[in-house]
Scaffold this active site. Structure first.
Site, short mmCIF file in Angstrom:
data_model
loop_
_atom_site.label_atom_id
_atom_site.label_comp_id
_atom_site.label_asym_id
_atom_site.label_seq_id
_atom_site.Cartn_x
_atom_site.Cartn_y
_atom_site.Cartn_z
N LYS A 151 0.82 -1.21 0.00
CA LYS A 151 0.00 0.00 0.00
C LYS A 151 0.86 1.26 0.00
O LYS A 151 0.48 2.27 -0.60
CB LYS A 151 -0.95 -0.03 1.19
CG LYS A 151 -2.03 -1.09 1.06
CD LYS A 151 -2.98 -1.11 2.27
CE LYS A 151 -4.04 -2.18 2.08
NZ LYS A 151 -4.96 -2.26 3.25
N LYS A 156 -8.98 -14.93 -7.60
CA LYS A 156 -10.10 -15.05 -6.68
C LYS A 156 -11.14 -13.97 -6.92
O LYS A 156 -10.81 -12.85 -7.34
CB LYS A 156 -9.61 -14.95 -5.23
CG LYS A 156 -8.98 -16.20 -4.68
CD LYS A 156 -8.56 -16.02 -3.23
CE LYS A 156 -9.75 -15.83 -2.33
NZ LYS A 156 -9.37 -15.73 -0.89
N LYS A 158 -13.89 -8.05 -4.08
CA LYS A 158 -14.65 -6.81 -4.09
C LYS A 158 -13.88 -5.67 -4.75
O LYS A 158 -14.46 -4.66 -5.15
CB LYS A 158 -15.02 -6.41 -2.66
CG LYS A 158 -16.17 -7.19 -2.09
CD LYS A 158 -16.57 -6.70 -0.71
CE LYS A 158 -15.70 -7.26 0.36
NZ LYS A 158 -16.23 -6.99 1.73
#
Length: 346
Positions: A128, A209, A212
């Site tokens: 990040k 996978k 979201k």
């Protein structure tokens, strides 16, 4: 005759007879089919055999930019989805992180045992940090707060995905450090690996996978999707050109759909392969869509009821917070005493 407070104190000091399991998730919007079949459905199966704590970690959610009103709405929605998916407030502890005193207090104490370099080496932090010009301290301290979430309830087992294994290792390390410095206090939490569960892949890219974070909304089915939305997404799912319904490394799309149908119906992949032998992908996808609709429709209907009733959701929040707080205060009192803090005036 013993006073009521004395009897309640005796009850509260009894150790749980079941192993304590804790798992937490951020309120980041709608759950998808992968969340449901791969995780939440299994959590529901654990409720009779374990003392289950299911946390909605809204304090973790503010480590990145967010809209306050949306965070509040998502927190209500997350609870409604959990209950609709089978997490029973009468059999488990459903709570919001910010409703319980102790998470941040314990995180500070654990942070005083944690080398800075250990946090800077965390894979998620490095990933990040590379994507942002400026990184807040909250993101660096995130794993310590996660350790506090786990240790505050003295959890013995923690269901974790691959992306959280490093954070659980930190929680184990901090528990061991605290026990070594101040005497045995915490269980050393172990990862809980369920023998039941399905790894659900993206409908549009079955090599990754279902997630979201995928910008392609056709890649996932949400647990709150309407039947027509589910059918449209399943019918547009990626397969291949051979039109043979079988599982295999060379057929990731078909394998994914077989996995989904197997998880929804309880029938084995081999049984499904035999059932659709000689049939085309149209018939197969219709069968998958029917199975997913039958599985998720009761969840959606229950969610639609709950999300309109904030009073009921508020009652669940309150009961969960009271249950979690009783445990958190006991742990925090013990920790504070061992660290050397003067007992709080009562």
């Amino acid at each position: 005759m013993a006073t009521l407070s004395h009897r309640m104190s005796e009850i509260s000091e009894k150790k749980p007879t079941k192993p304590v399991v804790l798992t937490c998730a951020q309120p980041t919007g709608r759950l998808h089919l992968g969340n449901y079949l791969g995780a939440v459905l299994n959590w529901g199966r654990m409720q009779d055999d374990y003392d289950c704590y299911f946390g909605i970690v809204d304090q973790h959610a503010i480590t990145v930019a967010h809209v306050p009103a949306q965070l509040r709405d998502n927190t209500y929605s997350c609870l409604a989805q959990y209950v609709a998916c089978g997490l029973d407030p009468a059999r488990s502890h459903l709570f919001v992180q910010s409703h319980v005193i102790g998470h941040t207090e314990l995180a500070w104490i654990l942070g005083c045992l944690c080398p800075l370099g250990q946090l800077e080496r965390m894979t998620q932090f490095k990933d990040k940090a590379r994507k942002h010009q400026s990184v807040d301290a909250g993101l660096l301290f995130y794993p310590v707060l996660m350790a506090a979430d786990i240790l505050l309830y003295n959890a013995q087992l923690v269901p974790v995905g691959d992306d959280q294994k490093q954070h659980l290792e930190l929680a184990r390390d901090l528990a061991e450090k605290f026990n070594h410095r101040y005497s045995d206090t915490f269980h050393i939490p172990e990862p809980f690996i369920s023998k039941i569960g399905s790894r659900i892949m993206s409908l549009q890219d079955p090599t990754v996978k279902m997630s979201k974070s995928d910008p392609n909304l056709s890649s996932m089915v949400y647990v709150t999707d309407r039947p027509d939305e589910i059918r449209k997404k399943i019918m547009s799912a990626v397969t291949d050109s051979t039109a043979e319904v079988r599982a295999g490394e060379d057929k990731p799309g078909v394998t994914n759909l077989l996995t989904i149908m197997s998880a929804c119906t309880g029938r084995s992949v081999a049984t499904l392969e035999a059932e659709f032998s000689g049939k085309g992908y149209g018939d197969f996808k219709k069968g998958v869509a029917d199975a997913v609709v039958a599985t998720l429709d009761p969840v959606r209907l229950r969610y639609d009821e709950l999300i309109k009733d904030r009073e009921e959701l508020g009652r669940i929040f309150k009961a969960g917070a009271e249950q979690a707080q009783a445990v958190a205060f006991r742990t925090l009192s013990k920790v504070n005493r061992k660290v050397g803090f003067v007992e709080r005036p009562r």
